[in-house]
Structure formats: structure tokens, C-alpha cells
Design a protein around this motif. Structure first.
Motif, mmCIF file in Angstrom:
data_model
loop_
_atom_site.group_PDB
_atom_site.id
_atom_site.type_symbol
_atom_site.label_atom_id
_atom_site.label_comp_id
_atom_site.label_asym_id
_atom_site.label_seq_id
_atom_site.Cartn_x
_atom_site.Cartn_y
_atom_site.Cartn_z
ATOM 1 N N ALA A 753 24.829 50.118 37.332
ATOM 2 C CA ALA A 753 24.817 50.544 36.001
ATOM 3 C C ALA A 753 23.671 50.788 35.259
ATOM 4 C CB ALA A 753 26.107 50.214 35.370
ATOM 5 N N ALA A 754 23.005 49.602 35.478
ATOM 6 C CA ALA A 754 21.561 49.089 34.633
ATOM 7 C C ALA A 754 20.633 50.067 35.091
ATOM 8 C CB ALA A 754 20.976 47.651 34.923
ATOM 9 N N ARG A 787 27.373 53.962 30.765
ATOM 10 C CA ARG A 787 28.259 52.981 30.169
ATOM 11 C C ARG A 787 29.595 52.404 30.683
ATOM 12 N NH1 ARG A 787 26.455 52.348 24.847
ATOM 13 N NH2 ARG A 787 24.670 53.561 24.283
ATOM 14 N N ALA A 790 28.938 49.980 33.201
ATOM 15 C CA ALA A 790 28.764 48.551 32.657
ATOM 16 C C ALA A 790 30.030 48.090 31.925
ATOM 17 C CB ALA A 790 27.436 48.712 31.624
#
Length: 956
Positions: A753-754, A787, A790
């Protein structure tokens, strides 16, 4: 015999103008006989009926069959008063010159003159009503006749009945499309089928003047002739001529056929009858076969070189036998099958001698029949003369837009005539130009390549290199060589602004993905400086369209000024086909970049018939319109139109690429994942080795979505990684935003996700300053997936909702629905269990499901429905009446038609813009008015919340 139902349909259509009747069937099936029965029918009493036939030998004389049909109407014109524009027909119809208005002053543009001739013919038809015009053998029609039919069919004169006969198996895609788009209430379509055993027996009994034939006789005759009326007539005529049945009223049995030993092939029947003729008549039949098409009796006599009384007696015998027919002094065969049967049986040396005499007769007559003269010179073996005349015929064909015929003539000369090197180079250039103009992708690259080996001058070499490179690319052949040739063409064409400009545009289209924005911008700037140095306005406009296409695709803000320049050129000299090409090119790029309203307007401006004279070019525009309809969420007609367009563009794969994508998307939305995968794979193969243009990001997005739909995270992630690596190494285009959300979804789904969160900002930075309308929506959508991956459910939901709003503003209902469904999933997933998890998700999920239902995206609707059931949200009711359950609400197409009608457009104008028939527009409009409960078109504006599509397109 056996055609009562067909005749009733023909008479009903012809007697109720305005109408169009298509009579379709194979050679010898009885199309001409049905027309004869129509002429003699009591319902046609007092009604004028004229016939024109399209010849098998294509002669580059425009509108020949129409002229033949109308030239005998002098007595009917004398009391009439045609419009002054009808004076433009004086050169075409000299027989009617003294009853036509004065000839108007010539126009500067040949295309404008052509358009005026079309208007003049319509004006003439209008004053002759009621009138039935029969055009036979439409499959052999010249291109200008097809263009005229398209023009006339757009608005049929009230008193005109048009009868078109053709062999469907020999009709090109343009002719099939021409007839397939006619309004149902004004069209009758009669397909003549072979006769069955009973009908064959009835016809044979009638021809043999017998009460009946036995069932065995009928069965054998049906087997031998295939139920083809022409063949049945030939067999029975041979029985009569051989005296097999002298007594009338007898019953015919199979033994008569067995004893006669009639061969199965019609050719043998025809030749058997011909052999019964006196020698002089047989010689004249051979001559008529060599002419191939009906000709004046004087030409047959000149080739025969017989005494006049011998010619008269011989032709009379042949006509009496039924092999030949006399149509007011024009002699020919009853049927093409008979022509070929006799022609093929003539010994080669004698056939060549007859062709030699026919060529000499044409030369001495002074007739401007270069196509016919070339045909006879070729088969007479006078190859040097043939090469000269065929080139003249090809030049004439090109001048009137018959590029197919020009290319055919030039290819035959280059393959079979002994021409010197200079002539071979000149002819190869002409062949390359004509072949590219046909859009057919014909394989003549070997001939152009051979001319290049003859060491032409540098300027000519440059054009040959460009043509060869373009032909290789058109046929999906050796792209590396194509690229090298066009690069050399650009270098060798410094003194030829048109070829250099075309080469630079082609190189940009095929340029390396690593080519930077600044370098591309410089190339287009040079093209812009070259355009004013080109004399031909049509070419200037076409090249400006290429520039605009590239500028829109890159996001160069100058594209709006280029489009404005095209409009200025078009306003100064309307009617050029280059305008259609320019608007089509820019329209597709605008669609992929996200300028949907602009794209719609550009394709609408490319739609008028006088710009799209070639049906294939029209199909190309309709293919672009199909892509726009998909992106804009108008899917209601695509399932029917896409297969039709794929058939029409089967010989131009480069033009069909966008249809492969749309077909895959429709299959995906309806749950056929295997079919979708196949369409995507086909498209991927086609664009492999190139930068993929503006379709590649859309394809990548769909392939990742497909892998995610199958739960195959590994494949989705691998596809995303490949494309991210590619994007890191090349210039980004605004269309990149089509795939950005799904690249992020794949990374987030794969646990990164990053990294997904960095994609959007990184691409936005690289595209800073470009015109990229999809950017806000795509950035928000991608942020939502990052998002969600995450664990920030609330932030993801907010981003998805924001994305949906941006997509709504852009007119992207499918993407908006996907974003809302994703928002609903995030809202539900981020709430504690048992806390009314579905409450916050209900509104976006309901809105998404309504959109899926309107679109017909059944797979997406089912998936969203499963989520709704999991959350305890009641399903929206599914309407069971009306298309896709719209109930009393307007369908997308009804709303579109209603909005255009409220701006004051006529049904015909709406039909042209939306690529519909006027009758379909009428039905949509009536349905919309009934649902909205308004009594008039004017009242629509007060009930529709938003209008002004065209103005919005200009502002977009």
C-alpha cells in the motif's frame, strides 16, 4: 413461377412511395425476371419505371447506371419544371439538355461540384414522381453511384420507389452497410431462394407447355440445377430445341433427362444451345461474349466484319434462341452465367483475336471508354498499349474517387505488362497512393518495393519509401522495416512538404515510448510550418487533424488552437473529406484522454455524408463513436453495432483495434471473462512492439481488473509491475490516468500500500502543465485503494466518493459506479460489526447499482448485490418492462435524443450526430415525450434539467 409471395412484397413496396426495395439473390436466381413481372403488374399501370444496370466491367464513368436509367425520360420532363440546380446534369444527360434548366457556373471544388450533381439528381427525381427507379446488379456499382444512393437514402423524395438488385455474396461491406441501415418502415427486403422440387416441377411444366412433369423428373431436374431458375430454363430450352418433346400436354418423365444426358453445369447447357445455332449466329454470340457487357449492335458488327445482312440474320437467330437479348439496339446476354459459359469455351487464339478487334473498334469509335479499352487490349496481348490506356483509366478513376478501380488497374499493369523502369516507378507511386486511399490494406507492397530497387530520384524515392512503409504498417507487416523506411522518407523529402509532413506524423505515431515530450513537440511544430506550403487544402486539413490528434494525446494545450484552425479551413472551403479524417483522428485521442464531450462533437462534425464518401471511412468514424459511447456509458446499442463494425473493418485491423477493446469490456461487464480475456489478448498482440498509443492504458486497466476479478492477485501484480516499469522509462500521456487506479489497486492488493500511495503524486508531477481531464478523478480513485490497503477505511471511503464525483463531472458513469461501490465496501468494512454497518454504505451502493443496471453491467450489478445482501441492504426493484429495466425513466439514448431535440435539432440532424436512422430517432423521441408527459419538442426543455451538450463540448 413459385415467386407469388416475393412478387406481392415487391409490388407492395414499389406502389407505396417513398420506399426502397432490395432484391437479393445469387446469379440466375430470378432477380431480373422479378423486375420484369413488377413492370407488367396492374398495380404499376400509369407509373413510370426506368431501369439502369451496373456493368461487370468497371468503367470510371461516374453514375453510369443512374444516367442510363434517366436518359429516356425526356417526354416526361417537358411539362415539368425542375429546380435550377438540375441544370448541373446537362453534361451527364445531353439527351435531356434542351428540357433541363441552364447549366450553372462551375464550382471551384470538384467535391462541391459532385455534391451539386447529387442535389440536381434528387431535384430531377422529385419532379418525376411517381417514379420507380430500378438499379440492377448493385454489387458491381461504381463508388459514385454508391455515394449517390447514400445521399438519396438520407431523405427519399416523396414519390420515389427505389428497387436495388444485388448478389449479397459479391457485395462489398460498403454496399451491405448501405442497405442494412435503411429505416424498416420504408424498406422491403426480398431474398430469393432456390426453387424446391415442387416449384421446379411447376416451372419446368410451364416452360415445356405441359400439364405436369413427374415427381422423378422434378427431383432430378432440381438436383441437376440446384433449383436455379436460370438453369432450369436452360435445360428445358435444350429439351425443346432437341425436339425431345414435340407433343404439347404430355407428361414429362425422368427418362427424358436421362436420355438427353444433360450435364450438370449450366455452362454445358448454354454451350449445347449455342451449338444448335447457325454458324454465323454462333460467331456473333462469341463476339458478344468477348464484349462481356451489352454493347451497341454497331460494335458487334464491326468486330464481326461480316456483310450487314449476315449480321442481321445471325443476331436475329441468337435473339430468337434466347441466348442474346436486344434492348433498344444494345445487344447482350440474358445472364452473366451465359456470358462466361460462352467466353470460356472460345479457343485462346481466337479469343485474343476477337479482343484485338474489339479494342480496334473502340479506338476507331472515339469513345471515352478507357476501362473497356484497357480490358480488351490486355486480353488481346497488346500489352504495351494496354499499359498506357490502363494508366489513363486509373488516372480517370482516381479523379472521380474510384480508388479501388484505380488500384486494380495499376496493380495488373505492374504485374503483367512490360514497362520501362521510369514508367514502373511512376505507376508504383500512383498505385501506393490509390491503395492507401482505399483503406483496404491490399498487398501491393512488393510492387512498390520493386520500384524502389530501380534507383528513382531522391524526391520520388522519399515518397516510395513512405508509401511502402505505410503499406507494411497498414497490413501489420514488418514494423521495424516500416519504421526505417518512413525515417528515410522523411530525410529524402525535405523538398516535398507533403511527404515530409506525413512522414513526421507517421514517425510520431510509431515513435519509441522513450521519446520525450520536447522532441515530440518539435516534430509537430515542424509539421505545422510545412502545412501552409502544401497546395491541396484537403491535405492541409487532414494533416492538421494528425497534429491535433498527437497534441490531444500528449496533453499539449495547443490542441484547442489546432482544432480551431481546422474549423477555419473547413469554413473557408467546406466539403473536403480531409475534414472527416481530421475530426476522426482528433476525436479518438480526445476520448482516450477523457475529453468525452469534445470527442462527441468532433465525431459529429466528421459524420456528414459529403465528407465520408467512403463507407469504410464512415465505419471508422462509427468505430470511434462506439469507443466514445462505451466511455460515456451509452452501452444500449453497442452489443449490436460492434459486431457489424468489426465485419466492415475486417480488412483494416488498425482501424478495428478500438472495437476489440469495446467488445472485451462488454463481455467483461456481462460476466463472460473468457471472452473478455480473448479480446484483450487479441488487442495486446496487435499493439505489441509499439507504444500502444492511447488505447494501451485502457487495456492495461482492464487486464488488471480481470485478474483481480478472478482473485488472481499474482497476475494482477505482475501486470502492474510491468506497466509501472514501462511508465518509469517513457513519456507519460494523459491517458495514463485510465490505468492509474488499477495499478494502485494491484499494488495494494499485493500488500504494498505504501508504494501504491506514491504512484499518483509521482505521475501528477510528471504530467504537470498538461491538459489531463482525468487527473483529479484518477488520483482520488488511486488514493482510495492505497488508503484501503493501509487500513484507513474512512479515508479510503472519502477518496472513493470524491473520485465518483469527479467521474460524474466527466461523464464516466461506469467508473463513477465502481468508485461508489468501492466506497460502500470501505464504509461497511470500517464499521464495527453489529453497528448498522450498512447504513453509511447504503446510499453509494444503491447509486452504484442503479448505474450498473442502466448500463447493462450484469456482472457488476450481481457483485454489488451480493455486497448489499451481506450488509442487509434491500435490493432495488428490477423493472421488468422496457429495455434493461428503465421503467418510466428515460434510457440513456432516449435522454440523449431528447436533449438534442430540445436544442432545436431535427430528427435527421440527430440521426447524423448519433449514427442512428431517422426512424430510430423518432421512436426514441416519442418514447421520451410519452414518459415525460410533454406534448411537443419545445416542452422537452422545461422537463430536462440540463441541456447545451454542444456548448459544453466547446467549453470542455
Amino acid at each position: 413461377m413459385g415467386r407469388d409471395r416475393d412478387l406481392a412484397a415487391v409490388v407492395a413496396a414499389a406502389a407505396a412511395p417513398p420506399s426502397v426495395l432490395i432484391i437479393e439473390g445469387e446469379a440466375g436466381i430470378g432477380k431480373t425476371r422479378l423486375v420484369q413481372e413488377l413492370r407488367a403488374h396492374p398495380s404499376m399501370a400509369g407509373r413510370r419505371l426506368v431501369v439502369g444496370a451496373c456493368p461487370a466491367i468497371k468503367e470510371p464513368f461516374p453514375l453510369g447506371p443512374v444516367v442510363d436509367a434517366l436518359r429516356g425520360l425526356r417526354e416526361h420532363l417537358e411539362p415539368a419544371s425542375p429546380s435550377p440546380v438540375a441544370g448541373a446534369l446537362r453534361p451527364l444527360l445531353p439527351e435531356l439538355a434542351d428540357v433541363l434548366p441552364p447549366q450553372p457556373e462551375p464550382l471551384a471544388s470538384a467535391l462541391a461540384e459532385r455534391h451539386r450533381v447529387f442535389r440536381a439528381l434528387v431535384a430531377l427525381l422529385a419532379v418525376l414522381d411517381p417514379l420507380t427507379v430500378v438499379l440492377e446488379d448493385l454489387h458491381w456499382a461504381d463508388e459514385m453511384t454508391i455515394d449517390l444512393l447514400r445521399f438519396v437514402l438520407g431523405d427519399l423524395p416523396p414519390g420515389l420507389s427505389l428497387v436495388l438488385t444485388m448478389r449479397a455474396e459479391e457485395a462489398g461491406a460498403d454496399i451491405r452497410a448501405l442497405t442494412s441501415r435503411l429505416p424498416a418502415n420504408r424498406r422491403a427486403h426480398v431474398v430469393l431462394e432456390p426453387l424446391d422440387e415442387t416449384q421446379t416441377g411447376d416451372l419446368a411444366a410451364s416452360l415445356l407447355a405441359s400439364e405436369r412433369v413427374t415427381d422423378d423428373f422434378a427431383a432430378e431436374l432440381r438436383e441437376r440445377t440446384g433449383g436455379l431458375p436460370f438453369a432450369i430454363e436452360e435445360v428445358t430450352a435444350l429439351l425443346r430445341d432437341r425436339g425431345a418433346g414435340s407433343a404439347q400436354g404430355r407428361t414429362w418423365t425422368r427418362q427424358e433427362l436421362d436420355d438427353l444426358a444433360v450435364p450438370v453445369a449450366v455452362r454445358d447447357h448454354v454451350l449445347a444451345r449455342a451449338r444448335l445455332l447457325p454458324p454465323a449466329a454462333r460467331r456473333l454470340v462469341d463476339i458478344a461474349a468477348v464484349w462481356q457487357t451489352p454493347v451497341p449492335e454497331t460494335l458487334i458488327a464491326e468486330v464481326a466484319a461480316e456483310a450487314p445482312e449476315v449480321v442481321t440474320a445471325g443476331l436475329s437467330d441468337a435473339i430468337t434462341s434466347g441466348l442474346l437479348v436486344d434492348d433498344a439496339g444494345t445487344i447482350g446476354f440474358r445472364h452473366t452465367l451465359a456470358v462466361q459459359a460462352v467466353y470460356d469455351a472460345i479457343p485462346g487464339p481466337h479469343r485474343r483475336e476477337l479482343h484485338n478487334r474489339a479494342a480496334s473498334a473502340l479506338q476507331s469509335s472515339g469513345a471515352q471508354a478507357t476501362g473497356r479499352l484497357a480490358f480488351h487490349l490486355h486480353w488481346a496481348g497488346r500489352l504495351a498499349e494496354w499499359a498506357v490506356v490502363a494508366e489513363q483509366a486509373a488516372d480517370r478513376a482516381s479523379r472521380v474517387g474510384q480508388y479501388d478501380e484505380a488500384a486494380r488497374l495499376l496493380e495488373e499493369v505492374l504485374r503483367h505488362a512490360p514497362v520501362d523502369p521510369a514508367s514502373r516507378i511512376r505507376l508504383a507511386v500512383k498505385l501506393g497512393r490509390a491503395t492507401r486511399a482505399t483503406l483496404r490494406g491490399s498487398r501491393v507492397d512488393d510492387l512498390v518495393a520493386a520500384a524502389l530497387e530501380l534507383d528513382p530520384p531522391r524526391a520520388v524515392r522519399g515518397e516510395l519509401q513512405f508509401l511502402l512503409g505505410a503499406l507494411l504498417d497498414d497490413n501489420d507487416l514488418d514494423r521495424q522495416r516500416s519504421q526505417a523506411l518512413i525515417t528515410e522518407a522523411a530525410a529524402n523529402s525535405v523538398g516535398n512538404p507533403e511527404i515530409r509532413a506525413r512522414a513526421l506524423l507517421a514517425l510520431e505515431l510509431r515513435s519509441s515510448p522513450e521519446t520525450g515530450y520536447a522532441e515530440r513537440h518539435r516534430a509537430m511544430a515542424e509539421v505545422v510550418t510545412l502545412i501552409p506550403r502544401i497546395a491541396d487544402l484537403d491535405t492541409q486539413v487532414s494533416l492538421l487533424g494528425g497534429v491535433a490528434m498527437h497534441q490531444v494525446a500528449w496533453g499539449d494545450p495547443d490542441w484547442r488552437r489546432t482544432i480551431a484552425r481546422i474549423g477555419e479551413y473547413s469554413a473557408a472551403s467546406p466539403g473536403h473529406p480531409g475534414q472527416a479524417k481530421a475530426y476522426q483522428s482528433a476525436g479518438q485521442a480526445a476520448c482516450c484522454a477523457g475529453h468525452h464531450r469534445v470527442a462527441e462533437e468532433l465525431i459529429r462534425m466528421a459524420a456528414p455524408d459529403h465528407l465520408n464518401r467512403d463507407e469504410r471511412r464512415t465505419a471508422f468514424a462509427r468505430a470511434t463513436a462506439a469507443l466514445i459511447d462505451y466511455c460515456a456509458g451509452r452501452w444500449d446499442r453497442l452489443e449490436q453495432t460492434v459486431p457489424t463494425l468489426l465485419d466492415q473493418l475486417s480488412s483494416q485491423p488498425w482501424a478495428a483495434y478500438k472495437l476489440y477493446f469495446v467488445a472485451g469490456e462488454l463481455a467483461f461487464a456481462q460476466g463472460d471473462l473468457d471472452a473478455a480475456e480473448q479480446w484483450y489478448a487479441t488487442l495486446s498482440d496487435k499493439i505489441a512492439g509499439s507504444d500502444g498509443g492511447d488505447l494501451l492504458p485502457m487495456l492495461v486497466a482492464s487486464q488488471i481488473r480481470l485478474a483481480l476479478a478472478r482473485g488472481d492477485i499474482a497476475t494482477a501484480l505482475a501486470g502492474a509491475e510491468r506497466h509501472i516499469a514501462r511508465l518509469d522509462a517513457e513519456m507519460l500521456w494523459p491517458a495514463t490516468y485510465r490505468c492509474l487506479p488499477w495499478l494502485a489497486a494491484a499494488l495494494a492488493g499485493g500488500g504494498d500500500a505504501a508504494r501504491a500511495a506514491t504512484l499518483g503524486p509521482r505521475y501528477a508531477e510528471r504530467l504537470r502543465g498538461r491538459d489531463a481531464p482525468l487527473e483529479p478523478a484518477a488520483l482520488a480513485f488511486a488514493d482510495g485503494y492505497a488508503r484501503a490497503g493501509a487500513g484507513d477505511a474512512a479515508g479510503a471511503a472519502a477518496a472513493f466518493v470524491a473520485a465518483a464525483g469527479h467521474y460524474d463531472a466527466l461523464g464516466c458513469p461506469f467508473e463513477a459506479a465502481q468508485a461508489r461501490e468501492a466506497a460502500a465496501g470501505s464504509l461497511a468494512g470500517g464499521s464495527p460489526a453489529g453497528s448498522g454497518r450498512g447504513d453509511a454504505a447504503e446510499e453509494p451502493l444503491r447509486t452504484a447499482m442503479a448505474a450498473y443496471e442502466r448500463l447493462g453491467a450484469s456482472r457488476d450489478l450481481a457483485r454489488a448485490g451480493r455486497l448489499a445482501r451481506q450488509l442487509g441492504i434491500s435490493m432495488p426493484s428490477r423493472h421488468r418492462r422496457g429495455p434493461k429495466g428503465y421503467g418510466t425513466g428515460l434510457t440513456p439514448r432516449e435522454r440523449e435524443v431528447a436533449e438534442l431535440a430540445a436544442t432545436g435539432r431535427t430528427n435527421r440532424e440527430i440521426a447524423e450526430q448519433l449514427f442512428l436512422s431517422a426512424e430510430t430517432v423518432k421512436k426514441h423521441l416519442q418514447s421520451a415525450m410519452r414518459k415525460l408527459e410533454v406534448p411537443s419538442r419545445a416542452a422537452l426543455g422545461r422537463r430536462l434539467p440540463s441541456l447545451g451538450t454542444e456548448q459544453a463540448a466547446v467549453r470542455d
